[in-house]
Scaffold this active site. Structure first.
Site, PDB file in Angstrom:
ATOM      1  N   CYS A   9      36.856  31.888  42.874  1.00  0.00           N
ATOM      2  CA  CYS A   9      35.751  32.720  42.389  1.00  0.00           C
ATOM      3  C   CYS A   9      36.165  33.532  41.164  1.00  0.00           C
ATOM      4  CB  CYS A   9      35.315  33.649  43.515  1.00  0.00           C
ATOM      5  SG  CYS A   9      34.199  34.969  43.030  1.00  0.00           S
ATOM      6  N   SER A  10      35.416  33.416  40.091  1.00  0.00           N
ATOM      7  CA  SER A  10      35.748  34.142  38.860  1.00  0.00           C
ATOM      8  C   SER A  10      35.614  35.652  39.043  1.00  0.00           C
ATOM      9  CB  SER A  10      34.865  33.668  37.701  1.00  0.00           C
ATOM     10  OG  SER A  10      33.505  33.963  37.951  1.00  0.00           O
TER      11      SER A  10
END
Length: 119
Positions: A9-10
Site C-alpha cells: 500500500c502506497s
C-alpha cells in the site's frame, strides 16, 4: 506506537517514511500476515472512535462477494462486521496507527500521521 500496514500500500509506505523521517519510535504490524483478532479489532475501533463499517474497504473484491454494501450498519450487526474484518483482513482500511495516548488514527494523510505522532 504501532502501525498496521500492508507493505504493498502506497499510503502505508508514505506513513512509514514520514515516521522514519521524524524519528518516531513505532512497531510495524503486517496485519495481512499477523491478522488481528475480533477483540483486537474492537479495541482499535474503540481507540479510533469509529464503527467497523467506517474502516471497511468496501471496494475490495471480497467485500463485493460478501455484499457488504447491503449489510445493515447498526449495533445489532456490529459483531458481524467485526468478524468479517477478522476473517478477511484485506478489508481493513490502512494504515492504522495506535498513538501513545491510547487513541488511534487512520493514517492515510500526512496530517493524520503527524496527528498520531503528536499524541
Amino acid at each position: 506506537m504501532e502501525i498496521w500496514i500492508n507493505p504493498a500500500c502506497s499510503k502505508c509506505r508514505s506513513a512509514i517514511s514520514l515516521l522514519d523521517a521524524e524519528g518516531a519510535e513505532y512497531t510495524v504490524r503486517r496485519y495481512l500476515e499477523d491478522v488481528p483478532s475480533p477483540d483486537e479489532i474492537r479495541a482499535v475501533l474503540e481507540r479510533l472512535g469509529l464503527e467497523p463499517w467506517d474502516i471497511t474497504r468496501t471496494g475490495e473484491a471480497v467485500a463485493k462477494e460478501l455484499e457488504l454494501k447491503d449489510w445493515p450498519r447498526d449495533e445489532t450487526n456490529r459483531d458481524r462486521w467485526v468478524e468479517a474484518l477478522a476473517a478477511h483482513p484485506k478489508l481493513i482500511q490502512r494504515p492504522i496507527i495506535t498513538a501513545e495516548d491510547g487513541t488511534a488514527v487512520v493514517g492515510r494523510t500526512e496530517e493524520a500521521v503527524r496527528d498520531a505522532m503528536s499524541r
